[in-house]
Design a protein around this motif. Structure first.
Motif, mmCIF file in Angstrom:
data_model
loop_
_atom_site.group_PDB
_atom_site.id
_atom_site.type_symbol
_atom_site.label_atom_id
_atom_site.label_comp_id
_atom_site.label_asym_id
_atom_site.label_seq_id
_atom_site.Cartn_x
_atom_site.Cartn_y
_atom_site.Cartn_z
ATOM 1 N N ARG B 278 -16.442 8.040 106.600
ATOM 2 C CA ARG B 278 -16.936 7.344 107.636
ATOM 3 C C ARG B 278 -18.427 7.415 107.914
ATOM 4 O O ARG B 278 -19.208 6.574 108.265
ATOM 5 C CB ARG B 278 -15.898 7.687 108.736
ATOM 6 N N GLU B 279 -18.611 8.779 107.640
ATOM 7 C CA GLU B 279 -20.243 9.234 107.878
ATOM 8 C C GLU B 279 -21.176 8.494 106.861
ATOM 9 O O GLU B 279 -22.295 8.079 107.306
ATOM 10 C CB GLU B 279 -20.014 10.692 107.559
ATOM 11 N N PHE B 280 -20.738 8.485 105.738
ATOM 12 C CA PHE B 280 -21.527 7.648 104.463
ATOM 13 C C PHE B 280 -21.797 6.245 105.114
ATOM 14 O O PHE B 280 -22.798 5.638 104.726
ATOM 15 C CB PHE B 280 -21.004 7.989 103.104
ATOM 16 N N ILE B 281 -20.538 5.474 105.466
ATOM 17 C CA ILE B 281 -20.791 4.255 105.713
ATOM 18 C C ILE B 281 -21.442 3.925 107.009
ATOM 19 O O ILE B 281 -22.445 2.881 106.921
ATOM 20 C CB ILE B 281 -19.177 3.757 106.033
ATOM 21 N N GLU B 282 -21.497 4.901 107.840
ATOM 22 C CA GLU B 282 -22.242 4.925 108.928
ATOM 23 C C GLU B 282 -23.777 4.991 108.601
ATOM 24 O O GLU B 282 -24.799 4.158 109.133
ATOM 25 C CB GLU B 282 -21.837 5.868 110.178
ATOM 26 N N LEU B 283 -23.975 5.806 107.705
ATOM 27 C CA LEU B 283 -25.475 6.108 107.305
ATOM 28 C C LEU B 283 -26.056 4.993 106.751
ATOM 29 O O LEU B 283 -27.082 4.471 106.963
ATOM 30 C CB LEU B 283 -25.512 7.283 106.487
ATOM 31 N N SER B 284 -25.254 4.299 105.852
ATOM 32 C CA SER B 284 -25.597 3.100 105.161
ATOM 33 C C SER B 284 -26.043 1.827 106.087
ATOM 34 O O SER B 284 -26.775 1.177 105.993
ATOM 35 C CB SER B 284 -24.607 2.351 104.091
ATOM 36 N N GLU B 285 -24.872 1.722 107.303
ATOM 37 C CA GLU B 285 -25.227 0.738 108.161
ATOM 38 C C GLU B 285 -26.450 1.180 109.069
ATOM 39 O O GLU B 285 -27.281 0.225 109.310
ATOM 40 C CB GLU B 285 -24.063 0.596 109.085
ATOM 41 N N ARG B 286 -26.607 2.453 109.181
ATOM 42 C CA ARG B 286 -27.774 2.958 110.257
ATOM 43 C C ARG B 286 -29.146 2.421 109.621
ATOM 44 O O ARG B 286 -30.031 2.209 110.154
ATOM 45 C CB ARG B 286 -27.557 4.338 110.426
ATOM 46 N N VAL B 287 -29.247 3.040 108.020
ATOM 47 C CA VAL B 287 -30.536 2.519 107.513
ATOM 48 C C VAL B 287 -30.913 1.158 107.357
ATOM 49 O O VAL B 287 -32.106 0.751 107.333
ATOM 50 C CB VAL B 287 -30.805 3.371 106.261
ATOM 51 N N MET B 288 -29.960 0.328 107.501
ATOM 52 C CA MET B 288 -30.019 -1.257 107.495
ATOM 53 C C MET B 288 -30.576 -1.632 108.842
ATOM 54 O O MET B 288 -31.208 -2.768 108.923
ATOM 55 C CB MET B 288 -29.014 -1.867 106.986
ATOM 56 N N ALA B 289 -30.046 -1.040 109.839
ATOM 57 C CA ALA B 289 -29.980 -1.788 111.087
ATOM 58 C C ALA B 289 -31.568 -2.235 111.571
ATOM 59 O O ALA B 289 -31.597 -3.243 112.325
ATOM 60 C CB ALA B 289 -29.240 -0.628 112.283
ATOM 61 N N PRO B 290 -32.622 -1.361 111.587
ATOM 62 C CA PRO B 290 -33.789 -1.640 111.984
ATOM 63 C C PRO B 290 -34.496 -3.004 111.399
ATOM 64 O O PRO B 290 -34.948 -3.717 111.783
ATOM 65 C CB PRO B 290 -34.867 -0.598 111.584
ATOM 66 N N LEU B 291 -33.830 -3.521 110.250
ATOM 67 C CA LEU B 291 -34.132 -4.592 109.569
ATOM 68 C C LEU B 291 -33.263 -5.778 109.435
ATOM 69 O O LEU B 291 -33.357 -7.218 109.654
ATOM 70 C CB LEU B 291 -34.627 -4.203 107.784
ATOM 71 N N PHE B 292 -31.863 -5.332 109.307
ATOM 72 C CA PHE B 292 -30.949 -6.644 109.181
ATOM 73 C C PHE B 292 -29.529 -5.935 109.632
ATOM 74 O O PHE B 292 -29.212 -4.754 109.344
ATOM 75 C CB PHE B 292 -30.832 -6.935 107.813
ATOM 76 N N PRO B 293 -28.621 -6.609 110.294
ATOM 77 C CA PRO B 293 -27.598 -6.226 110.784
ATOM 78 C C PRO B 293 -26.561 -6.148 109.970
ATOM 79 O O PRO B 293 -25.359 -6.896 109.853
ATOM 80 C CB PRO B 293 -26.983 -7.105 112.167
ATOM 81 N N SER B 294 -26.616 -5.365 108.705
ATOM 82 C CA SER B 294 -25.549 -5.208 107.717
ATOM 83 C C SER B 294 -24.186 -4.204 107.887
ATOM 84 O O SER B 294 -24.538 -3.318 108.499
ATOM 85 C CB SER B 294 -26.334 -4.480 106.571
ATOM 86 N N ARG B 295 -23.446 -4.872 107.723
ATOM 87 C CA ARG B 295 -21.869 -3.869 107.858
ATOM 88 C C ARG B 295 -21.223 -3.802 106.497
ATOM 89 O O ARG B 295 -21.182 -4.666 105.664
ATOM 90 C CB ARG B 295 -20.894 -4.717 108.725
ATOM 91 N N VAL B 296 -20.642 -2.410 106.341
ATOM 92 C CA VAL B 296 -19.689 -2.472 105.511
ATOM 93 C C VAL B 296 -18.505 -3.074 105.520
ATOM 94 O O VAL B 296 -17.857 -2.935 106.654
ATOM 95 C CB VAL B 296 -19.561 -1.113 105.166
#
Lengths: 345, 345
Positions: B278-296
């Motif tokens: 869950r932490e890894f998924i959250e990190l992946s979404e977090r680094v995308m958030a400033p540029l595009f709302p990407s979700r796993v």
């Protein structure tokens, strides 16, 4: 790298704090090596009135005119996004070569490999120094910075062209003045020109960016503190990967977060708002955490476009917002940051 | 790229699911193009008994011995970290060239530029295909993927060599079977060999990684869904920058998170524990958030080393932990993921 080069600094039409980052930094840190600036838009003016540094250095309109100042090299004074050459600059480079000047370039475009300029330089017996060309034999990153005895400080930032190189230079010099065995580690072309050492990591093949950083850190591991020049920023669409590779390759004990208070959107991407300061700091620490417990230990504000009062306000606000020491290293000096770094040495 | 090539697959001493990633994927997706495997450690065995695919393809011990199967090319079947050539493999490449075979290589090392192999190939009239060589003229990233009409799905992962390419291929094929206009977009050498299209972004100069991705997305923007092969991982000391550049260049609507339940530390860096899912998924979404709302939007588990029961358990646990659909695309098929992707088309 610039000693005795008697540099003619080419900025034609671009002289400005953010538009000729390379030239401005050369004028700030190596004015003794610059004999003239070539910029047809500003002939006869004083560089200090345009970029705040380089007082008294003449601005000329052609290579021929510059020859009275006996230059020995032409330095390309801009680093445009993508690293290409403005179309009408070839004439200046050709003229410089024909006048027997060496060429110093930090462009992505390798001028020595250019089918016209390379042979022309050889015919005239002059050398083209492509500062951005990486050395051979860069290894893969091996996650070894964390094992080195030196303390590592990395400048990170809210955007490109916001002061990461300048802050690293100022901080290293401040630490040296305070008796510390510190060294500035350049990771970009301008830093290399100023300090005579470094690798332009944005020119390295992507798989090898952390390895290039580690190569420099290993070579300097006996120092007390390495002050590493940051690149790009974590939310920059074009450069974020270089930024993260540099962060992971550096395994910094401390990061200095660089910002410009007036900047609300990325310089090259107005569609991207810059994150609030605390959120950006937290993101920087978050991406480091799985590999090394790096903390932001200070804030460097670029207040070039603010009054003294507004700059003092901005510094106070940044300190209140983050609980970290802040300064504008040019206006108020780097001591606040040097103290913060000394606290973790 | 491999049609009618009659491939002799070189894995000498390395044939294995994780040790010859390239060869295993070629055997899985292009068995009809492989006439033999060259591996002195496994002569006479069946590839399927070693890597689970390639049933019936002969394993031989030399190029001369392979000639009875009439190969037309030798394909380098490993992609070692750093992309160099094992010392004793030159003999096989030389022998292949001398027998008139073309060479297909995904190494970082450009074999066509090798001072021995390049001229040897020219003398024998054979071609060396360095699949990892990037095309000329890659632009800087321009943050444009987000403006394209196609939906973009990117595989991301907990480590290297964990299934990101395979999951992307399987997912694209599943979507096509379901009537969708989907295309697999290769970003690494093996994906390019399999699909005949793509750019090996880890070979691109670091500043241009997002631009290379955008180039491919723009070319395929008319498709309904692009399934983009992920690279590296966000906490891999050597490759994290490539990973982030690819993520930002892709601006994916959905990410598929790839993991191997038994893997607790990075394959090449046992000192780095893999983050909780869950932490890894959250990190992946977090680094995308400033540029595009990407979700796993889904989890792909590589259960190659688990029993069926343990694999079912692992899938159930991943679903319970994340609330997302999970599967092992090889063992249980990719439909769960295809459904998750269709939900956002």
């Amino acid at each position: 790298m610039l000693e005795n080069r008697r540099v003619l600094l080419l900025t034609d039409g671009h002289l400005g704090v953010f538009t000729s980052k390379t030239a401005t930094c050369i004028l700030r840190y190596r004015p003794q090596d610059v004999v003239a600036v070539l910029d047809r838009s500003h002939v006869g003016r004083d560089p200090a009135d345009i970029v705040g540094v380089g007082r008294g250095i003449p601005i000329v309109g052609s290579v021929a005119e510059a020859m009275r100042y006996q230059p020995r090299s032409l330095l390309i004074g801009i680093a445009p996004a993508g690293g290409g050459l403005p179309d009408d600059w070839r004439q200046f480079i050709r003229a410089a070569i024909e006048h027997g000047l060496d060429i110093i370039s930090g462009l992505h475009l390798m001028l020595a490999d250019d089918p016209q300029l390379g042979p022309l330089a050889r015919r005239h017996g002059v050398t083209i120094h492509d500062v951005r060309r990486p050395p051979d034999g860069i290894p893969l990153g091996a996650n070894i910075a964390r094992t080195l005895p030196c303390k590592r400080i990395l400048t990170v930032g809210a955007d490109c062209a916001i002061g990461k190189m300048l802050v690293a230079v100022e901080l290293a010099e401040a630490l040296i003045r305070r008796g510390r065995d510190a060294r500035f580690i350049a990771t970009g072309q301008t830093g290399i020109m100023i300090s005579g050492y470094g690798i332009a990591i944005d020119r390295v093949i992507s798989d090898f960016v952390p390895g290039a950083v580690e190569l420099m850190l290993v070579e300097n591991q006996h120092r007390e503190a390495l002050i590493i020049e940051g690149q790009g920023c974590l939310i920059e669409p074009a450069y974020s990967g270089v930024t993260l590779g540099l962060m992971h390759g550096s395994a910094p004990h401390g990061m200095i977060f660089c910002h410009q208070p007036s900047r609300k959107h990325l310089r090259h991407h107005p569609e991207v708002p810059i994150l609030p300061l605390r959120e950006f700091i937290e993101l920087s620490e978050r991406v480091m955490a799985p590999l090394f417990p790096s903390r932001v230990v200070g804030i460097a504000l670029n207040c070039v476009d603010l009054s003294d009062a507004a700059a003092r306000d901005a510094v106070a606000r940044a300190e209140a917002e983050t609980g970290l020491p802040a300064t504008d290293v040019i206006r108020f000096g780097p001591d606040r940051l040097a103290e913060a770094v000394e606290a973790i040495l």
